[in-house]
Design an enzyme around this catalytic site. Structure first.
Site, mmCIF file in Angstrom:
data_model
loop_
_atom_site.group_PDB
_atom_site.id
_atom_site.type_symbol
_atom_site.label_atom_id
_atom_site.label_comp_id
_atom_site.label_asym_id
_atom_site.label_seq_id
_atom_site.Cartn_x
_atom_site.Cartn_y
_atom_site.Cartn_z
ATOM 1 N N HIS A 165 0.865 -1.189 0.000
ATOM 2 C CA HIS A 165 0.000 0.000 0.000
ATOM 3 C C HIS A 165 0.902 1.241 0.000
ATOM 4 O O HIS A 165 1.695 1.420 0.931
ATOM 5 C CB HIS A 165 -0.847 0.051 1.283
ATOM 6 C CG HIS A 165 -2.128 -0.710 1.209
ATOM 7 N ND1 HIS A 165 -2.182 -2.083 1.146
ATOM 8 C CD2 HIS A 165 -3.421 -0.273 1.215
ATOM 9 C CE1 HIS A 165 -3.459 -2.463 1.112
ATOM 10 N NE2 HIS A 165 -4.223 -1.389 1.148
ATOM 11 N N GLU A 168 -1.279 6.372 -1.375
ATOM 12 C CA GLU A 168 -2.728 6.495 -1.227
ATOM 13 C C GLU A 168 -3.120 7.892 -0.765
ATOM 14 O O GLU A 168 -4.150 8.420 -1.175
ATOM 15 C CB GLU A 168 -3.243 5.449 -0.227
ATOM 16 C CG GLU A 168 -4.748 5.486 -0.025
ATOM 17 C CD GLU A 168 -5.262 4.451 0.964
ATOM 18 O OE1 GLU A 168 -6.479 4.358 1.106
ATOM 19 O OE2 GLU A 168 -4.439 3.741 1.598
ATOM 20 N N ASP A 246 -11.090 -2.329 -2.366
ATOM 21 C CA ASP A 246 -10.456 -1.987 -1.095
ATOM 22 C C ASP A 246 -11.141 -2.762 0.021
ATOM 23 O O ASP A 246 -10.682 -3.823 0.398
ATOM 24 C CB ASP A 246 -10.473 -0.478 -0.831
ATOM 25 C CG ASP A 246 -9.392 -0.067 0.162
ATOM 26 O OD1 ASP A 246 -8.704 -0.969 0.680
ATOM 27 O OD2 ASP A 246 -9.222 1.123 0.429
#
Length: 298
Positions: A165, A168, A246
């Site tokens: 990740h 973001e 997600d």
């Protein structure tokens, strides 16, 4: 477990992020109640089965379930118990529905390096038996990759695939470091490579796939409006993008809704959709046989 309400509408508000969510941190708070339930082998197995059941009914054929095992050990389960329960739930669903699944183990960025090593080591014996990859997730600070070089390096040594990740919430450089320092093959979100040319170029040149989640990005305020989401622009410039949920519950979404966003906001064509689908198959951490099966679907 103790819950603040006993009517379903209020509970839904507690576990689903509002459209006007203020930040990623507020979004992540919605995981608190579900995690209270996910503390027994039975619950984890059942919830995993039901996730794949919901996906199968929506015509999803392959899913990679990512979760952080260390969030599920507060009632005495071991990390191995947690992983095994989730794999069992996947197998239950595979027997009943025309769907296949694998697991991505997440290490939480707010936890210590030792905890990341714990997850990497515990998952090793399940590699190729349901576990395929390792991830770093949670609230995103600048430069987090440096902290986790050693455990992710060990994961690569063991044979885990790597997805991180990054990018973001406004820090495109994190994507650059995820690729350069951690060897990420895929990036969760990656929205902010749009503001970091080095990150943009490395993603494009190396064919790194971005796991993009339009609805979630609106909720966490990564993007202000669907029409400004960079997914279609990236795609048109030759960056490999995939479409993801997600978190289905927290974002109150599913794959159909996410694809509808692309259709509604960007008028994507069937041919473009096919290319995104095939990009996703290529980037999947599945075996060759599963990938061939998935390609035939289109």
């Amino acid at each position: 477990i103790s819950i603040p309400y006993y009517d379903i509408e209020n509970i839904k508000k507690e576990v689903t992020a509002p459209a006007e969510c203020k930040s990623l941190d507020e979004y992540l708070k919605r995981f608190e109640i579900p995690n209270l339930v996910m503390q027994s082998k039975h619950s984890l197995r059942r919830i995993t089965f039901e996730l794949l059941e919901d996906c199968a009914k929506e015509n999803v054929k392959y899913i990679e379930v990512r979760f952080a095992p260390l969030l599920h050990i507060t009632k005495g389960l071991s990390v191995e118990d947690v992983i095994e329960s989730v794999i069992s739930g996947i197998k239950d669903a595979e027997e009943k529905y025309n769907i296949k699944g694998n697991v991505i183990l997440c290490c939480m960025r707010f936890m210590s390096i030792d905890k990341a090593f714990e997850v990497v080591k515990a998952g090793k014996k399940y590699l190729l038996k349901g576990v395929v990859a390792i991830d770093l997730c949670g609230s995103e600070g600048e430069g987090f990759c440096k902290k986790f070089i050693e455990p992710i390096s060990l994961a690569k040594e063991y044979g885990y695939r790597i997805t991180i990740h990054a990018g973001e919430t406004g820090i495109g450089k994190n994507v650059l470091e995820a690729v350069e320092l951690l060897g990420a093959e895929r990036i969760g979100h990656g929205v902010f490579i749009k503001d970091c040319i080095e990150a943009y170029n490395i993603v494009k040149d190396k064919g790194i796939t971005l796991e993009m989640c339009p609805t979630s990005n609106i909720q966490t305020k990564a993007i202000d409006d669907f029409k400004n989401h960079p997914i279609h622009k990236f795609f048109n410039d030759g960056i490999r993008v995939s479409v993801n949920t997600d978190n289905r519950t927290v974002s109150d979404t599913n794959m159909t809704k996410e694809c509808d966003v692309l259709l509604r906001e960007f008028n994507i064509t069937v041919e473009e959709y096919k290319q995104i689908y095939l990009n996703s198959v290529d980037a999947a951490f599945a075996d060759a046989e599963t990938k061939e099966w998935l390609r035939k679907m289109i």
